[in-house]
Design a protein around this motif. Sequence first.
Motif, PDB file in Angstrom:
ATOM      1  N   LEU A 164      57.482 -33.549 -52.477  1.00 26.11           N
ATOM      2  CA  LEU A 164      57.570 -32.535 -51.422  1.00 26.11           C
ATOM      3  C   LEU A 164      57.199 -32.905 -50.185  1.00 26.11           C
ATOM      4  O   LEU A 164      57.459 -32.361 -49.021  1.00 26.11           O
ATOM      5  CB  LEU A 164      56.576 -31.443 -51.643  1.00 26.11           C
ATOM      6  N   GLY A 165      56.629 -34.636 -50.045  1.00 24.12           N
ATOM      7  CA  GLY A 165      56.297 -34.974 -48.603  1.00 24.12           C
ATOM      8  C   GLY A 165      55.299 -34.069 -48.036  1.00 24.12           C
ATOM      9  O   GLY A 165      55.043 -34.023 -46.877  1.00 24.12           O
ATOM     10  N   ALA A 166      54.164 -33.790 -48.840  1.00 21.91           N
ATOM     11  CA  ALA A 166      53.018 -32.954 -48.438  1.00 21.91           C
ATOM     12  C   ALA A 166      52.353 -33.622 -47.358  1.00 21.91           C
ATOM     13  O   ALA A 166      52.026 -35.045 -47.406  1.00 21.91           O
ATOM     14  CB  ALA A 166      52.214 -32.568 -49.666  1.00 21.91           C
ATOM     15  N   SER A 167      51.555 -33.115 -46.331  1.00 18.49           N
ATOM     16  CA  SER A 167      50.656 -33.814 -45.454  1.00 18.49           C
ATOM     17  C   SER A 167      49.434 -33.852 -46.169  1.00 18.49           C
ATOM     18  O   SER A 167      48.647 -34.918 -45.607  1.00 18.49           O
ATOM     19  CB  SER A 167      50.576 -33.049 -44.078  1.00 18.49           C
ATOM     20  N   VAL A 168      48.909 -32.892 -47.049  1.00 20.66           N
ATOM     21  CA  VAL A 168      47.654 -32.814 -47.337  1.00 20.66           C
ATOM     22  C   VAL A 168      47.753 -32.544 -49.047  1.00 20.66           C
ATOM     23  O   VAL A 168      48.528 -31.582 -49.339  1.00 20.66           O
ATOM     24  CB  VAL A 168      46.818 -31.827 -46.730  1.00 20.66           C
ATOM     25  N   LEU A 169      46.708 -33.234 -49.662  1.00 18.17           N
ATOM     26  CA  LEU A 169      46.552 -33.061 -51.030  1.00 18.17           C
ATOM     27  C   LEU A 169      45.120 -32.936 -51.355  1.00 18.17           C
ATOM     28  O   LEU A 169      44.223 -33.840 -50.827  1.00 18.17           O
ATOM     29  CB  LEU A 169      46.986 -34.183 -52.079  1.00 18.17           C
ATOM     30  N   LEU A 170      44.720 -31.753 -51.775  1.00 20.21           N
ATOM     31  CA  LEU A 170      43.261 -31.594 -51.979  1.00 20.21           C
ATOM     32  C   LEU A 170      42.869 -31.058 -53.501  1.00 20.21           C
ATOM     33  O   LEU A 170      43.757 -30.276 -53.934  1.00 20.21           O
ATOM     34  CB  LEU A 170      42.672 -30.527 -51.183  1.00 20.21           C
TER      35      LEU A 170
END
Length: 251
Positions: free
Chosen positions: A169-175
């Motif tokens: 998804l081209g995420a900016s953050v993964l937590l």
Amino acid sequence: MRIVVKIGGSVLNSLETASWLHDVQSLVADRHHLMIVHGAGSLITEALARHHVATAFVNGQRVTTAEVITDVIREMRGTASMTVVSLCRQMGISAVGLSGADGQIFDAEMIDESLGLVGRVAAVRPQLLEKLWSLNMLPVITPVAPDIQTGQLLNLNGDWAASGLAQKLGASVLLFYTDTGGVRWDRSDPDSLMREITVRQAQDLIDQGRVAAGMIPKVQSAVEAVANGVGKVGIGRWCEPTMTTWVVRGE
Ligand SMILES: Nc1ncnc2c1ncn2[C@@H]1O[C@H](COP(=O)(O)OP(=O)(O)OP(=O)(O)O)[C@@H](O)[C@H]1O
Ligand SMILES: [Mg+2]
């Protein structure tokens, strides 16, 4: 900003619940495009024991037979998903429980015959997610998805699913939210939480056995996300970044 948050089954029914719910609430309030991927904790193991089905783990992945996947689907898409959705509702968040099969959000591909019906994220189709975000709704994803070739439902490790979705998804953050907060130098000592680990250190921690059990897929999938362009990857808490282990590039 697209943000993927993995909620470990380990924090679903514990004191930690309040902290992730608070963080999710503030991320939703800031109008981020947020997606939750949830785990199951002991639900699956307990269900299998009730049904006298034996199971095993190989490298942190549950060997999944046709019998096992029935309980995985029931516990994950039922109890675990609805627990997350209803906890969100109590905080005034409109959450929607979905598996990879729903709205064809994502397909999976089998990892290895020896693991049985276990997959990794393959094709992702974000249309339904974008629709939900436009309605200010929060997708809560159960890590079960159809095999891209056969349509057979496959079980995905929640950490690897969250990381795979964040990458695609081209995420900016993964937590990742888990019961220990972040990665500890000494797993039994809460004061030994590491504020930052490099990709190289992550591998060393696994090789030394300091990172073990359920922390292995978390750290490995975090490393893969960092390598594939997810900007910020952390194991811990968004609103209290000092209590989080950030996984960063480098030696
Ligand atoms: N170095 C370490 N630091 C912190 N925790 C560690 C470490 N090594 C191993 N662990 C273990 O990893 C566990 C977290 O992974 P676990 O798979 O149990 O939870 P989860 O991923 O949050 O939940 P679920 O698998 O249900 O989604 C901790 O409870 C801890 O016992
Ligand atoms: Mg886990």
